[in-house]
Design a protein around this motif. Structure first.
Motif, mmCIF file in Angstrom:
data_model
loop_
_atom_site.group_PDB
_atom_site.id
_atom_site.type_symbol
_atom_site.label_atom_id
_atom_site.label_comp_id
_atom_site.label_asym_id
_atom_site.label_seq_id
_atom_site.Cartn_x
_atom_site.Cartn_y
_atom_site.Cartn_z
ATOM 1 N N MET A 5 0.281 7.427 -2.248
ATOM 2 C CA MET A 5 -0.211 7.355 -3.613
ATOM 3 C C MET A 5 -0.028 8.719 -4.260
ATOM 4 N N PRO A 6 0.966 8.872 -5.135
ATOM 5 C CA PRO A 6 1.239 10.190 -5.717
ATOM 6 C C PRO A 6 0.115 10.647 -6.655
ATOM 7 N N LYS A 7 0.002 11.976 -6.802
ATOM 8 C CA LYS A 7 -0.947 12.594 -7.729
ATOM 9 C C LYS A 7 -0.882 11.934 -9.110
ATOM 10 N N GLY A 8 -2.029 11.645 -9.682
ATOM 11 C CA GLY A 8 -2.083 11.077 -11.027
ATOM 12 C C GLY A 8 -2.087 9.555 -11.063
ATOM 13 N N ARG A 9 -1.636 8.927 -9.982
ATOM 14 C CA ARG A 9 -1.706 7.456 -9.934
ATOM 15 C C ARG A 9 -3.160 7.020 -9.741
ATOM 16 N N LYS A 10 -3.415 5.796 -10.162
ATOM 17 C CA LYS A 10 -4.751 5.229 -9.990
ATOM 18 C C LYS A 10 -4.697 4.017 -9.085
ATOM 19 N N VAL A 11 -5.649 3.934 -8.168
ATOM 20 C CA VAL A 11 -5.769 2.724 -7.351
ATOM 21 C C VAL A 11 -6.986 1.947 -7.860
ATOM 22 N N ARG A 12 -6.768 0.663 -8.086
ATOM 23 C CA ARG A 12 -7.866 -0.218 -8.471
ATOM 24 C C ARG A 12 -8.168 -1.108 -7.259
ATOM 25 N N VAL A 13 -9.406 -1.013 -6.767
ATOM 26 C CA VAL A 13 -9.853 -1.854 -5.660
ATOM 27 C C VAL A 13 -10.691 -2.964 -6.270
ATOM 28 N N ILE A 14 -10.195 -4.178 -6.101
ATOM 29 C CA ILE A 14 -10.749 -5.340 -6.816
ATOM 30 C C ILE A 14 -11.379 -6.306 -5.811
ATOM 31 N N ASP A 15 -12.514 -6.857 -6.200
ATOM 32 C CA ASP A 15 -13.192 -7.872 -5.390
ATOM 33 C C ASP A 15 -12.918 -9.228 -6.058
ATOM 34 N N PRO A 16 -11.884 -9.970 -5.617
ATOM 35 C CA PRO A 16 -11.449 -11.156 -6.374
ATOM 36 C C PRO A 16 -12.480 -12.285 -6.395
ATOM 37 N N LYS A 17 -13.274 -12.412 -5.303
ATOM 38 C CA LYS A 17 -14.218 -13.536 -5.235
ATOM 39 C C LYS A 17 -15.677 -13.112 -5.370
ATOM 40 N N GLY A 18 -15.932 -11.791 -5.227
ATOM 41 C CA GLY A 18 -17.304 -11.292 -5.342
ATOM 42 C C GLY A 18 -17.979 -11.073 -4.004
ATOM 43 N N LYS A 19 -18.887 -10.061 -3.975
ATOM 44 C CA LYS A 19 -19.731 -9.774 -2.796
ATOM 45 C C LYS A 19 -18.938 -9.436 -1.532
ATOM 46 N N GLN A 20 -17.805 -8.748 -1.707
ATOM 47 C CA GLN A 20 -16.998 -8.335 -0.556
ATOM 48 C C GLN A 20 -16.837 -6.820 -0.574
ATOM 49 N N VAL A 21 -17.207 -6.201 0.538
ATOM 50 C CA VAL A 21 -17.093 -4.745 0.681
ATOM 51 C C VAL A 21 -15.668 -4.362 1.088
ATOM 52 N N ALA A 22 -15.201 -3.198 0.569
ATOM 53 C CA ALA A 22 -13.905 -2.634 0.956
ATOM 54 C C ALA A 22 -14.112 -1.213 1.471
ATOM 55 N N ASP A 23 -13.791 -0.984 2.743
ATOM 56 C CA ASP A 23 -13.869 0.378 3.296
ATOM 57 C C ASP A 23 -12.607 1.135 2.912
ATOM 58 N N PHE A 24 -12.785 2.390 2.517
ATOM 59 C CA PHE A 24 -11.710 3.168 1.903
ATOM 60 C C PHE A 24 -11.625 4.552 2.536
ATOM 61 N N LEU A 25 -10.453 4.915 3.046
ATOM 62 C CA LEU A 25 -10.189 6.265 3.576
ATOM 63 C C LEU A 25 -9.058 6.888 2.771
ATOM 64 N N ALA A 26 -9.013 8.225 2.735
ATOM 65 C CA ALA A 26 -7.906 8.919 2.072
ATOM 66 C C ALA A 26 -7.588 10.213 2.820
ATOM 67 N N PHE A 27 -6.310 10.556 2.804
ATOM 68 C CA PHE A 27 -5.809 11.757 3.485
ATOM 69 C C PHE A 27 -4.845 12.484 2.556
ATOM 70 N N ASN A 28 -4.830 13.809 2.656
ATOM 71 C CA ASN A 28 -3.787 14.609 2.020
ATOM 72 C C ASN A 28 -2.449 14.182 2.633
ATOM 73 N N ALA A 29 -1.509 13.735 1.789
ATOM 74 C CA ALA A 29 -0.244 13.176 2.292
ATOM 75 C C ALA A 29 0.603 14.244 2.989
ATOM 76 N N VAL A 30 0.414 15.508 2.601
ATOM 77 C CA VAL A 30 1.211 16.599 3.183
ATOM 78 C C VAL A 30 0.522 17.147 4.427
ATOM 79 N N GLU A 31 -0.792 17.250 4.385
ATOM 80 C CA GLU A 31 -1.563 17.833 5.484
ATOM 81 C C GLU A 31 -2.777 16.952 5.751
ATOM 82 N N PRO A 32 -2.595 15.903 6.576
ATOM 83 C CA PRO A 32 -3.675 14.912 6.733
ATOM 84 C C PRO A 32 -4.918 15.424 7.454
#
Lengths: 180, 180
Positions: free
Chosen positions: B1-28
């Motif tokens: 995911m390049p700098k400046g892009r946006k990620v939209r995490v959507i719950d299509p049906k409702g009441k669903q949790v999404a676990d989310f991790l992120a790392f520096n792409a160059v130096e994780p």
């Protein structure tokens, strides 16, 4: 620290935080997880009789005594990055992170092993809206917490280096460790 | 995911949790730290305009939109160890931890990289005494959170696998990801 031994972390002068990490002595990829501890206890705080849990959700240390009752399971160890970000300090400054790094290197553990510590005597108060306040520690001279090892452990403890906030009431003092 | 892009995490049906991790792409070795996020924001919760921070206390993702407003920064990803400990489940069970492990392996990251995720839509309520309650998510069908990358990132998202509690209101559904 062999299974069954107890470590007593003592605040000899009062109002001094001690950051505390623990690892399975045989397999250090199992380590103290404040997240699993919060999850299993259903609370941000820990009481006598409760356990600190490992990342494998196993009881790792049992709280056998506690003369204070206010500790923190939320905050990362203070680090050069934290001092830079929060206080604009770019020069040398002692930190829990650097102390852990130096001490754990003797056990072949690198800084990737430094997770969120159990921050003993750190008096973080939480409000219903999620807002946090770091208040002066409630510990007075001679106060302590005592933790019993549920299996053989490597344990690391450092007196916290923050003088810039109320975390250690604005100045740093010693921490004393006794093993029974 | 390049700098400046946006990620939209959507719950299509409702009441669903999404676990989310992120790392520096160059130096994780720089990664999303819920601890640094809680520390810098002074809160267990995060609002539009605030940032998720890395373990180096740098802004990593900015919350640019949020139709729900109730997320979790405290709980480890569900894992075989958690299912065994809390529900006595020893057989196979899908888990966020295993999903992360599989997905991150494609980027050369092993499970030691799996820290506490940003648990999107997980509705953890806190009381003044530190007690936590995991309530049903407030997300309804189509709700989302949108996060902007402050630098080039590797991002991992998994729909949470817990059917045994109110975390996902007792049953699991899909999560949708869009990148802008």
């Amino acid at each position: 620290m062999p299974k069954g031994r107890k470590v007593r972390v003592i605040d000899p002068k009062g109002k001094q935080v001690a950051d505390f990490l623990a690892f399975n002595a045989v397999e250090p990829r199992e380590f103290l997880s404040t997240g699993a501890t919060i999850d299993n206890n259903g609370s941000l705080y820990i009481k006598v009789g409760q356990h600190l849990y490992s990342n494998l959700y196993r009881p790792m240390l049992r709280v056998t005594a506690d003369t204070v009752g206010a500790h923190d399971l939320l905050h990362p160890p203070c680090s050069p990055a934290m001092y830079r970000c929060q206080y604009g300090i770019t020069g040398p400054h002692p930190s829990c992170h650097e102390n852990f790094k130096k001490a754990l290197a003797e056990y072949g553990l690198d800084e990737s092993c430094i997770w969120t510590p159990f921050n003993i005597f750190m008096n973080t108060r939480v409000h219903e809206d999620g807002r946090l306040e770091i208040k002066e520690p409630l510990s007075r001279a001679g106060d302590y917490i005592e933790l019993e090892a549920m299996f053989d452990l490597i344990v690391a403890v450092t007196a916290c280096s923050v003088e810039e906030s109320s975390c250690n009431a604005g100045r740093c003092g010693p921490i004393k460790i006794e093993i029974y």
